[in-house]
Design a protein around this motif. Structure first.
Motif, PDB file in Angstrom:
ATOM      1  N   GLY A 154       0.783  -1.230   0.000  1.00 21.16           N
ATOM      2  CA  GLY A 154       0.000   0.000   0.000  1.00 21.16           C
ATOM      3  C   GLY A 154       0.809   1.270   0.000  1.00 21.16           C
ATOM      4  N   LEU A 155       2.138   1.205   0.062  1.00 18.83           N
ATOM      5  CA  LEU A 155       2.960   2.403   0.133  1.00 18.83           C
ATOM      6  C   LEU A 155       2.959   3.156  -1.195  1.00 18.83           C
ATOM      7  CD1 LEU A 155       5.046   4.071   1.817  1.00 18.83           C
ATOM      8  CD2 LEU A 155       6.827   2.642   0.746  1.00 18.83           C
ATOM      9  N   GLU A 188       8.349  14.954   7.584  1.00 15.83           N
ATOM     10  CA  GLU A 188       7.937  14.964   8.984  1.00 15.83           C
ATOM     11  C   GLU A 188       7.271  13.653   9.393  1.00 15.83           C
ATOM     12  OE1 GLU A 188       5.509  18.328   9.734  1.00 15.83           O
ATOM     13  OE2 GLU A 188       7.062  19.797   9.212  1.00 15.83           O
ATOM     14  N   ALA A 189       6.394  13.122   8.526  1.00 14.57           N
ATOM     15  CA  ALA A 189       5.672  11.902   8.895  1.00 14.57           C
ATOM     16  C   ALA A 189       6.530  10.657   8.730  1.00 14.57           C
ATOM     17  CB  ALA A 189       4.404  11.776   8.056  1.00 14.57           C
ATOM     18  N   VAL A 248       0.305  -0.235   4.750  1.00 17.56           N
ATOM     19  CA  VAL A 248      -0.303   1.077   4.934  1.00 17.56           C
ATOM     20  C   VAL A 248      -1.763   0.943   4.519  1.00 17.56           C
ATOM     21  CG1 VAL A 248      -0.224   3.512   4.355  1.00 17.56           C
ATOM     22  CG2 VAL A 248       1.877   2.169   4.377  1.00 17.56           C
ATOM     23  N   GLY A 249      -2.630   0.782   5.484  1.00 19.99           N
ATOM     24  CA  GLY A 249      -4.023   0.505   5.185  1.00 19.99           C
ATOM     25  C   GLY A 249      -4.403  -0.850   5.726  1.00 19.99           C
ATOM     26  N   ASP A 250      -5.446  -1.429   5.173  1.00 18.85           N
ATOM     27  CA  ASP A 250      -5.934  -2.710   5.657  1.00 18.85           C
ATOM     28  C   ASP A 250      -5.467  -3.817   4.735  1.00 18.85           C
ATOM     29  OD1 ASP A 250      -7.276  -4.811   6.740  1.00 18.85           O
ATOM     30  OD2 ASP A 250      -9.234  -4.247   5.959  1.00 18.85           O
ATOM     31  N   GLU A 307     -14.524  -1.936  12.122  1.00 21.30           N
ATOM     32  CA  GLU A 307     -15.485  -1.257  12.974  1.00 21.30           C
ATOM     33  C   GLU A 307     -15.027   0.169  13.273  1.00 21.30           C
ATOM     34  OE1 GLU A 307     -16.085  -3.590  16.445  1.00 21.30           O
ATOM     35  OE2 GLU A 307     -16.955  -5.288  15.357  1.00 21.30           O
ATOM     36  N   THR A 308     -13.739   0.341  13.382  1.00 24.15           N
ATOM     37  CA  THR A 308     -13.169   1.671  13.587  1.00 24.15           C
ATOM     38  C   THR A 308     -12.174   1.950  12.472  1.00 24.15           C
ATOM     39  OG1 THR A 308     -11.422   0.778  15.008  1.00 24.15           O
ATOM     40  CG2 THR A 308     -13.437   1.540  16.083  1.00 24.15           C
ATOM     41  N   ALA A 309     -12.072   3.203  12.093  1.00 23.97           N
ATOM     42  CA  ALA A 309     -11.174   3.562  10.990  1.00 23.97           C
ATOM     43  C   ALA A 309      -9.725   3.299  11.379  1.00 23.97           C
ATOM     44  CB  ALA A 309     -11.364   5.036  10.629  1.00 23.97           C
ATOM     45  N   LEU A 310      -8.953   2.821  10.394  1.00 25.99           N
ATOM     46  CA  LEU A 310      -7.533   2.574  10.626  1.00 25.99           C
ATOM     47  C   LEU A 310      -6.788   3.893  10.723  1.00 25.99           C
ATOM     48  CD1 LEU A 310      -7.007  -0.335   8.096  1.00 25.99           C
ATOM     49  CD2 LEU A 310      -7.101  -0.532  10.579  1.00 25.99           C
ATOM     50  N   ASP A 311      -5.816   3.931  11.588  1.00 21.49           N
ATOM     51  CA  ASP A 311      -5.000   5.120  11.776  1.00 21.49           C
ATOM     52  C   ASP A 311      -3.812   5.039  10.830  1.00 21.49           C
ATOM     53  OD1 ASP A 311      -3.622   7.316  12.549  1.00 21.49           O
ATOM     54  OD2 ASP A 311      -3.505   6.802  14.675  1.00 21.49           O
ATOM     55  N   GLY A 312      -3.948   5.611   9.646  1.00 19.24           N
ATOM     56  CA  GLY A 312      -2.890   5.535   8.651  1.00 19.24           C
ATOM     57  C   GLY A 312      -1.610   6.186   9.105  1.00 19.24           C
ATOM     58  N   ALA A 313      -1.719   7.282   9.873  1.00 23.48           N
ATOM     59  CA  ALA A 313      -0.519   7.973  10.331  1.00 23.48           C
ATOM     60  C   ALA A 313       0.290   7.081  11.268  1.00 23.48           C
ATOM     61  CB  ALA A 313      -0.905   9.275  11.024  1.00 23.48           C
TER      62      ALA A 313
END
Length: 882
Positions: A87-88, A96-97, A308-310, A317-323
């Motif tokens: 997914g990258l 920064e990230a 990066v992602g699912d 059920e909850t959104a993935l935290d991509g950061a």
């Protein structure tokens, strides 16, 4: 039997003798000599090994040389480390990230990576298998061998984890990301859940054997090892090998690692995905360890740092935290880079799969002694800054000292254009290119449907004009007005397909909304082509306008091929790197437009030359343009379009034979097809004699024939053809609609005695454009070219359908120059011969019967001459035969 073209003198016929046949043989011989010269020249070999404009020639760094080019090749690395992060993309890289990735990109060669495997979107498991085999591969769900209750295993699943469904079983509900799955050899239904196959963990071989021998397997014995394992095994991995063997692609699972082991080196896999990449068909892994395992200094090391992602595409059920995912991946990459000496080790970081649907281009970064900072290009794509996931096995491994490409992997070599601005500028360039690919990929189907709808409306309008009562009410003036309106409508519709290619001349991706920018660019390209049609001296007649559109289209496409196919790349009717069907040369839809443009343009220009008594010039023009067209499409350094080249050569031979006065029947048409195929196979043999990394589609296809894969390739292409008709039936319907329009509205039935009576209710009201022998020869050349292209290319029905989208509107535009008169009775062939004997001359055979493409008196005389022949009585000019 097809009608031959008459001599310029009235009523004369050219007999079939040795001179026309010698002319055809001389043309074919010239084609083969030109092909041999092109293939044998050093420039052709160099152009085939590197992308045009990639900087791989003068000014390129040593790292841009093709591996194996000699002692002066790029400094060879001692080892190779491949780090995969599903997914990258380059959008994820930020100082920064992701400071570790950003710092690595400063000195790396960069490219967008096409991760296409067996499915439209590549699951991470399929991506790792593709990377490790060097060919498209697919993963499947594996059963849990540690289950307490043993259940009978289902049949071997289809590609990408889709079980085989028997005819009497109901098919599951379609998942959003499974709309275009392969159907090669097994019937693959849509996946019932939006989930990718889970990547199974390798386990110790002795633990697996103990679990399989036990009547009550111990689940604890098959848990993920906490320490590195020697000779690990992925349970039930042979099911993946079974599916890939039946996929139609030659995926040798684990070929990358096997090549290193055969050369005496060691391999190491860290992480679940890396285990899939190095596993052989039986699922064996030489050295495997969980995440965080230290490097052992092997020749080849593959590391899975996460996604990066699912990675499973399962609704969360909850959104993935991509950061958080990016930060964790960046930290892991930095940890491994600390232990790697970039002076001796090549490091390739790749987004090995998709973590969402639809698919997107992923990131590829390569640094080490074999690379310099710049834009990387693969010989398999020939497009600057574009590579394929299947390239990694050959292109990266061959840069390591003492290593060769895996035998069954795709032949590919990477070149690097150093410099290309700062690292930030290179990243921006690749991000813009990826955005273009994503926008085109997302809206190509919408554009196709829009063209389909426009042609449906055109067909319904033509059907309404066939109403007898409407014909009676229109009268002569109304009929003339309707045909002129149809002419402009046809001209407007005909330029839209080519306008989608000309859109590439504009920076539409820089708009705030790339989709809106793409739409405006297509309109601008269409308007520019229409302006050319009405801006020159040819604007006085519709024939001149059609000739201008056709010639411009053919020239632009040919020049684009010679310059690197920039207009074809990321075009709505070209090819898209996400789909990864083709990257250079002329795509199937572009080939269809080229066939229509070159033969219709040649027919109109030849008619003008014949009208001026220059028959020799007309024949010479067709021969030269035909040879140039075939050489351009078939040149491995430029087009390398196998099916399109055969189709163009067949149509060219038909047109040349008719101009030479050779009568065509089914046997001679079959002979033209056989000669065309033989000539192209000769080019393929010459291309095959070059080094593997320098071969084009021609040489690769001939190599598949020698390897016994001919029927496998044919089966895969047949499946692709059928799949197009299933997933896009709206496009397939265009072909029968175009045939009906030509038969009825264009009065083609009036040319034959058995069907002439069907047109009697519209006698004198239908266009007579195909009554002209020269235009009819061009019409037959287009029909043969599109038919051959539809039969032998993997796009099947899309070739004649795309050609019809330009061909039928242009024929309607040609009709506007010939206004049907009031209803006239049927005129037999004897009356037509008497009229020719009186000096009127057949249309297209002399000054009185030709229409000047550039306007003027000759054009007016041609129109008058055509008006003198009714739709029912066109046999006077054609002898009642086609």
């Amino acid at each position: 039997m097809m009608r031959t073209l008459p001599r310029s003198s009235p009523g004369a016929r050219r007999s079939v003798g040795t001179r026309p046949r010698r002319a055809l043989l001389a043309t074919l011989l010239a084609l083969l000599i030109a092909a041999a010269a092109l293939l044998g020249s050093p420039g052709a070999a160099q152009a085939s090994g590197a992308a045009p404009g990639s900087g791989a020639s003068e000014g390129a760094s040593p790292a841009s040389d093709t591996p194996g080019s000699g002692p002066a090749a790029a400094p060879a690395a001692e080892s190779l480390v491949i780090i995969g992060a599903s997914g990258l993309t380059f959008d994820d890289i930020d100082p920064e990230a992701t400071p570790q990735l950003a710092a690595f990109a400063e000195d790396a060669a960069l490219a967008n990576l096409s991760v296409r495997s067996l499915a439209a979107a590549t699951c991470p498991a399929s991506g790792w298998l593709t990377l490790g085999s060097g060919a498209r591969a697919g993963a499947v769900d594996l059963p849990d061998v540690a289950a307490e209750e043993a259940e009978p295993l289902p049949p071997p699943p289809g590609p990408a984890g889709y079980p085989v469904v028997e005819p009497d079983e109901p098919e599951p509900t379609l998942a959003p990301e499974a709309k275009a799955q392969p159907t090669n050899y097994v019937r693959v239904p849509p996946r019932p859940a939006a989930a990718c196959p889970e990547i199974r963990t390798p386990v110790a071989a002795d633990a697996l054997a103990a679990a399989e021998d036990s009547s009550s397997p111990d689940p604890l014995a098959l848990t993920e090892p906490e320490a590195p394992v020697e000779d690990a095994v992925i349970p039930e991995f042979d099911r993946i090998a079974t599916v890939n063997a039946a996929s139609g692609y030659t995926a040798d699972l684990g070929a990358l690692a096997a090549q290193v082991r055969d050369s005496g080196g060691c391999t190491q896999a860290i992480g679940r995905g890396a285990g899939y990449a190095v596993a052989g068909p039986e699922g064996t892994v030489e050295r495997w360890g969980p995440g965080g395992t230290p490097l052992e200094g092997c020749v080849l090391t593959l590391i899975d740092v996460g996604a990066v992602g699912d990675p499973g595409w399962i609704p969360q059920e909850t959104a993935l935290d991509g950061a958080s995912q990016l930060a964790r991946i960046d930290q892991r990459i930095g940890m491994y880079l600390e232990d790697i000496d970039l002076e001796t080790t090549d490091v390739v970081i790749a987004g090995v799969g998709d973590t969402s649907s639809p698919s997107r281009l992923r990131a590829l970064l390569a640094a080490g002694p074999s690379y310099e900072a710049g834009i990387l290009t693969s010989s398999s794509t020939r497009q600057s800054g574009t590579a394929q996931l299947s390239d990694v096995a050959s292109a990266a491994l061959t840069r390591v000292a003492g290593q060769a490409a895996p035998p069954e992997a795709a032949d590919a070599a990477w070149s690097v254009a150093p410099g290309e601005g700062s690292a930030a500028e290179r990243l921006d360039t690749l991000r813009a290119s990826a955005a273009e690919a994503a926008t085109v990929h997302e809206h190509a189907q919408t554009f196709s449907v829009l063209l389909d709808v426009l042609h449906y409306l055109l067909f319904f309008a033509l059907g309404g004009l066939l109403l007898v009562t409407l014909h009676e009410r229109l009268g002569r003036a109304g009929s003339a007005r309707v045909h002129r309106i149809l002419g402009w409508v046809g001209l407007g519709l005909a330029v839209i397909p080519m306008g989608s290619f000309l859109a590439g001349l504009l920076p539409w991706a820089r708009f705030g909304s790339p989709a809106a920018g793409l739409g405006l660019a297509v309109l601008a390209g269409s308007a520019a082509l229409l302006a050319i049609a009405v801006a020159g001296p040819w604007r006085r007649t519709f024939a001149g306008r059609v000739a201008a559109v056709s010639v411009t289209t053919a020239v632009v496409l040919a020049v684009d091929i010679a310059l690197g196919s920039a207009l074809q790349f990321n075009a709505l009717m070209g090819y898209n790197p996400i789909v990864a069907g083709r990257f250079y040369g002329l795509g199937n839809q572009g080939a269809a437009l080229f066939i229509v443009a070159v033969f219709l343009g040649l027919a109109i220009v030849s008619r003008r030359l014949l009208a001026r008594g220059r028959r020799g010039w007309a024949i010479a023009l067709v021969a030269l343009v035909g040879l140039a067209s075939v050489a351009t499409l078939g040149n491995p350094a430029w087009g390398a379009k196998f099916g399109g080249t055969i189709a163009t050569l067949a149509g060219f031979l038909v047109l040349l034979a008719l101009l030479l006065g050779i009568r065509l029947n089914l046997w001679r048409l079959a002979l033209i097809g056989a000669v065309s195929l033989a000539a192209i196979l000769g080019i393929a043999v010459l291309d095959y004699l070059r080094p593997p990394a320098a071969r084009s589609h021609f040489g690769a296809f001939f190599g598949q024939i020698l390897d016994g894969q001919l029927f496998t390739v044919i089966g895969r292409k047949l499946a692709a053809n059928l799949n197009i008709m299933v997933i896009n039936p709206a496009l397939a319907v265009i072909v029968p609609l175009a045939v009906v329009a030509i038969l009825f509205f264009l009065a083609y039935l009036a040319r034959f005695a058995p069907t002439r009576r069907l047109t009697r209710p519209w006698a004198g009201r239908l266009p007579e454009v195909l009554a002209d022998p020269t235009l009819h020869a061009g019409f037959l050349a287009v029909a043969v070219g599109l038919a051959v292209g539809g039969a032998i290319t993997d796009s099947g029905i899309a070739v004649p359908a795309t050609g019809a989208m330009m061909f039928l509107p242009l024929l309607l535009a040609l009709c506007a120059d010939t206004v049907p008169g009031r209803g006239r009775g049927r005129e037999d062939g004897q009356a037509g011969e008497a009229r020719r004997a009186a000096g009127a001359g057949p249309a297209g055979a002399g000054p009185a019967g030709a229409e000047d493409a550039g306007g003027g008196p000759a054009g007016a005389a041609g129109t008058a001459g055509l008006r003198g022949t009714s739709g029912s009585g066109s046999q006077g000019a054609s002898g009642g035969r086609a």
